[in-house]
Design an enzyme around this catalytic site. Structure first.
Site, mmCIF file in Angstrom:
data_model
loop_
_atom_site.group_PDB
_atom_site.id
_atom_site.type_symbol
_atom_site.label_atom_id
_atom_site.label_comp_id
_atom_site.label_asym_id
_atom_site.label_seq_id
_atom_site.Cartn_x
_atom_site.Cartn_y
_atom_site.Cartn_z
ATOM 1 C CB VAL A 91 30.292 36.539 33.349
ATOM 2 C CG1 VAL A 91 30.300 37.799 32.495
ATOM 3 C CG2 VAL A 91 29.302 36.653 34.501
ATOM 4 C CE LYS A 115 43.758 35.541 64.502
ATOM 5 N NZ LYS A 115 43.724 36.085 63.135
ATOM 6 C CB THR A 132 43.693 42.495 56.874
ATOM 7 O OG1 THR A 132 44.767 42.103 56.009
ATOM 8 C CG2 THR A 132 44.241 42.928 58.204
HETATM 9 P P1 FAD Z 1 37.076 34.218 45.120
HETATM 10 O O1 FAD Z 1 37.005 33.315 46.292
HETATM 11 O O2 FAD Z 1 38.136 33.963 44.116
HETATM 12 O O3 FAD Z 1 35.661 34.167 44.408
HETATM 13 C C1 FAD Z 1 35.486 34.628 43.083
HETATM 14 C C2 FAD Z 1 34.108 34.277 42.601
HETATM 15 O O4 FAD Z 1 33.914 34.848 41.325
HETATM 16 C C3 FAD Z 1 33.841 32.786 42.474
HETATM 17 O O5 FAD Z 1 32.540 32.489 42.911
HETATM 18 C C4 FAD Z 1 33.939 32.565 40.977
HETATM 19 O O6 FAD Z 1 33.165 31.482 40.558
HETATM 20 C C5 FAD Z 1 33.376 33.872 40.473
HETATM 21 N N1 FAD Z 1 33.746 34.186 39.086
HETATM 22 C C6 FAD Z 1 34.940 34.575 38.613
HETATM 23 N N2 FAD Z 1 34.893 34.744 37.287
HETATM 24 C C7 FAD Z 1 33.631 34.465 36.917
HETATM 25 C C8 FAD Z 1 32.951 34.438 35.678
HETATM 26 N N3 FAD Z 1 33.566 34.724 34.526
HETATM 27 N N4 FAD Z 1 31.665 34.102 35.667
HETATM 28 C C9 FAD Z 1 31.013 33.788 36.806
HETATM 29 N N5 FAD Z 1 31.592 33.802 38.027
HETATM 30 C C10 FAD Z 1 32.895 34.125 38.064
HETATM 31 N N6 FAD Z 1 41.355 36.269 54.250
HETATM 32 C C11 FAD Z 1 41.183 36.365 55.577
HETATM 33 O O7 FAD Z 1 40.427 37.225 56.022
HETATM 34 N N7 FAD Z 1 41.821 35.510 56.421
HETATM 35 C C12 FAD Z 1 42.704 34.589 55.989
HETATM 36 O O8 FAD Z 1 43.255 33.825 56.785
HETATM 37 C C13 FAD Z 1 42.973 34.534 54.596
HETATM 38 N N8 FAD Z 1 43.884 33.677 54.083
HETATM 39 C C14 FAD Z 1 44.153 33.712 52.744
HETATM 40 C C15 FAD Z 1 45.202 32.963 52.217
HETATM 41 C C16 FAD Z 1 45.523 33.054 50.866
HETATM 42 C C17 FAD Z 1 46.686 32.285 50.319
HETATM 43 C C18 FAD Z 1 44.759 33.852 49.999
HETATM 44 C C19 FAD Z 1 45.056 33.927 48.531
HETATM 45 C C20 FAD Z 1 43.712 34.587 50.497
HETATM 46 C C21 FAD Z 1 43.427 34.544 51.865
HETATM 47 N N9 FAD Z 1 42.427 35.331 52.392
HETATM 48 C C22 FAD Z 1 42.242 35.395 53.748
HETATM 49 C C23 FAD Z 1 41.594 36.109 51.525
HETATM 50 C C24 FAD Z 1 40.272 35.444 51.328
HETATM 51 O O9 FAD Z 1 40.438 34.118 50.878
HETATM 52 C C25 FAD Z 1 39.498 36.231 50.287
HETATM 53 O O10 FAD Z 1 39.500 37.576 50.625
HETATM 54 C C26 FAD Z 1 38.096 35.804 50.267
HETATM 55 O O11 FAD Z 1 38.017 34.433 50.071
HETATM 56 C C27 FAD Z 1 37.349 36.541 49.202
HETATM 57 O O12 FAD Z 1 37.642 36.052 47.969
HETATM 58 P P2 FAD Z 1 36.720 36.575 46.801
HETATM 59 O O13 FAD Z 1 35.323 36.229 47.125
HETATM 60 O O14 FAD Z 1 37.052 37.989 46.528
HETATM 61 O O15 FAD Z 1 37.249 35.762 45.537
#
Ligand code: FAD
Length: 500
Positions: free
Chosen positions: A186, A79, A345
């Site tokens: 959890v 990119k 970001t």
């Molecule tokens: P999640 O992917 O939601 O993971 C959460 C985890 O917690 C999962 O494994 C779930 O199973 C676990 N969990 C939750 N509750 C429990 C429980 N009670 N018990 C056990 N496990 C649990 N970022 C970029 O850098 N570039 C992009 O182009 C981009 N596009 C995006 C577009 C959209 C519409 C969105 C919403 C986000 C985007 N992001 C992007 C952000 C990116 O997707 C997230 O920052 C990244 O995926 C991190 O997500 P996360 O791991 O914090 O959360």
């Protein structure tokens, strides 16, 4: 007395959880402490997050990951920047490139010379002075080459990749370095009675997992940081009104472009991210200004290939947690806040959170000044990114929908107001502290969306205009010839990192 952290519990196995596990397993050597990650396949992950910014290379380097292998394993592409369509006005297009415009001349930034020449109607397009902006639409890509003074030595790039595959890759990496993974949900969180610190998480199976330090990577729900510790959330919907997204992958229409596209829509915008095996698409929109059916219809009617899955619908509230580190819980990823993916970001903020945590890594007595420092750094980082994202919405001349009328006329955070005032008079841009976005980024969006300053840096008048014109013509010529010599993006991938 050994006061070290004996066990880290990471709750969540999305991109944030596995990036954290991988980095800590690499840095905490000699069995410094146990690391256990808990994730629930039934809950799943957000499942989008495909475009990044150049800083991710530093993270992969820290882990010792071979870049070609990483691109191959994640069906990745390269990119050079983001193309913004219809943001300033309908029909407009510009690229926010990685890398720089032109070359610095003496001590005055390049764009001031361009501004003077533009006023004299000599060079109308700033974009022509960026190798990335010229190469991207031609589908050209190469890594930086060791050619002194050539723009080919200054290429900056990031990746577009399948974040789900990245998390799987990092899971293998982490487990090979001793991280224990526990599958399951959890169901309860237990706090110490004296100080409210988290003592353990309890799985649906009844198993209790104790720890000293807990990393909340549970996504938007913020299982530990919010649901348990009630840390609080500062909402930014009045500045960033988009609160929903619909995402769908589709078949590739041709060779993958080396850039992400963001097209402004009636009540939000749509992303297009080309990977090796498919194209990622999504429509980010505001529920105040449109409804889900219209938004999904807009998305599906503008795909350039057959959809490959059902539409994934997401809801979010833009903003940040009031504290990113509270007691013995550090929130990393979506649990810490969400700006929206306009400038890709979020994955960077994960990486930056991990790096700050390593810098301020606690012992079991958790010093409050360390926690305060972490919060202060995290807040200032996310707020400066927020201002840059708001700029895209504010710097529009569109008046064709209620959404754009709202964005064009909304009031701004004072930090952004001050920055714009400085720019609008003499084109001055600055980067404070370790802000993420450079002057180049601000300039690309401002000029790209038709916001030009009244004048330029006065010291530019010290230079002879004819000589300056010849010099700038020479820069254009060198950029054009450099781009001509580059391979196509598809050729580059085929040669170095095709997923097969
Ligand atoms: P999640 O992917 O939601 O993971 C959460 C985890 O917690 C999962 O494994 C779930 O199973 C676990 N969990 C939750 N509750 C429990 C429980 N009670 N018990 C056990 N496990 C649990 N970022 C970029 O850098 N570039 C992009 O182009 C981009 N596009 C995006 C577009 C959209 C519409 C969105 C919403 C986000 C985007 N992001 C992007 C952000 C990116 O997707 C997230 O920052 C990244 O995926 C991190 O997500 P996360 O791991 O914090 O959360």
């Amino acid at each position: 007395m050994d006061n070290r952290i004996r066990k880290i519990v990471i709750v969540g196995g999305g991109t944030a959880g596995w990036m954290t596990a991988a980095a800590l397993s690499k840095v905490l050597i000699n069995n410094y402490c146990e690391i256990e990650l808990v994730e629930s396949e039934a809950i799943g992950t957000v499942g989008v997050g495909e475009a990044t910014i150049p800083q991710i290379s530093r993270f992969n380097t820290l882990l010792g990951i071979d870049e070609n292998e990483f691109v191959r394993e994640t069906q990745g592409t390269f990119k050079l920047g983001i193309e913004f369509r219809d943001w300033g006005q309908l029909g407009d297009s510009y690229i926010h490139p990685f890398g720089v415009f032109g070359v610095p001349i003496e001590s005055v930034p390049f764009h001031h010379y361009w501004l003077k020449m533009r006023q004299a109607e000599k060079f109308s397009r700033l974009q022509d002075f960026s190798l990335a902006c010229v190469a991207a639409p031609k589908g050209k890509f190469t890594r930086p080459m060791n050619i002194p003074k050539s723009p080919l030595s200054q290429i900056a790039y990031a990746f577009q990749f399948d974040a789900g595959l990245y998390a799987k890759y990092l899971r293998r990496y982490s487990e090979a370095r001793g991280v224990k993974r526990t599958e399951g949900k959890v169901s309860q969180v237990h706090q110490r009675s004296d100080d409210g610190f988290i003592a353990s998480v309890e799985m649906e199976s009844g198993e209790r997992i104790e720890g000293d330090l807990f990393i909340d990577c549970s996504g938007f729900r913020g299982l530990l940081i919010e649901q348990t510790l009630k840390t609080g959330y500062e909402e930014w919907t009045h500045w960033l009104p988009c609160d929903r997204a619909a995402a769908v992958p589709c078949m590739s229409a041709g060779p993958p472009e080396p850039y992400t596209r963001s097209t402004a829509r009636d009540a939000g915008w749509q992303w297009r991210i080309p990977l090796q095996h498919r194209t990622g698409n999504g429509h980010v929109y505001s529920s105040q200004f449109t409804d889900d059916d219209t938004a999904i219809e807009t998305l599906l009617s503008s795909l350039d290939g057959e959809p490959l899955a059902d539409v994934n619908k997401l809801r979010f509230v833009t903003g940040r947690r009031k504290q990113f580190w509270n007691k013995n819980v550090v929130a990393i990823g979506l649990s810490s806040g969400f700006i929206e993916p306009l400038e890709s970001t979020s994955i960077h903020l994960i990486q930056s959170g991990i790096s700050k945590l390593i810098g301020l890594f606690p012992s079991r007595d958790f010093q409050q000044p360390d926690i305060d420092k972490y919060n202060q750094q995290s807040i200032s980082e996310i707020e400066s990114i927020r201002d840059f994202i708001i700029l895209h919405y504010k710097a529009t001349q569109r008046d064709d929908t209620e959404f754009w009328n709202y964005c064009r006329t909304m009031s701004l955070p004072s930090s952004l107001d001050e920055r714009l005032a400085l720019y609008k008079s003499n084109g001055r841009l600055y980067r404070e502290g370790d802000e993420l976005f450079s002057e180049t980024s601000w300039l690309a969006v401002l000029v790209g969306q038709g916001i030009l300053p009244a004048s330029y840096h006065p010291l530019v008048d010290a230079y002879d205009s004819d000589g300056m014109e010849r010099y700038l013509s020479g820069v254009l010529d060198v950029i054009d010839r450099s781009v001509d010599s580059m391979p196509t993006h598809a050729e580059f991938i085929q040669k170095h990192c095709a997923a097969g």
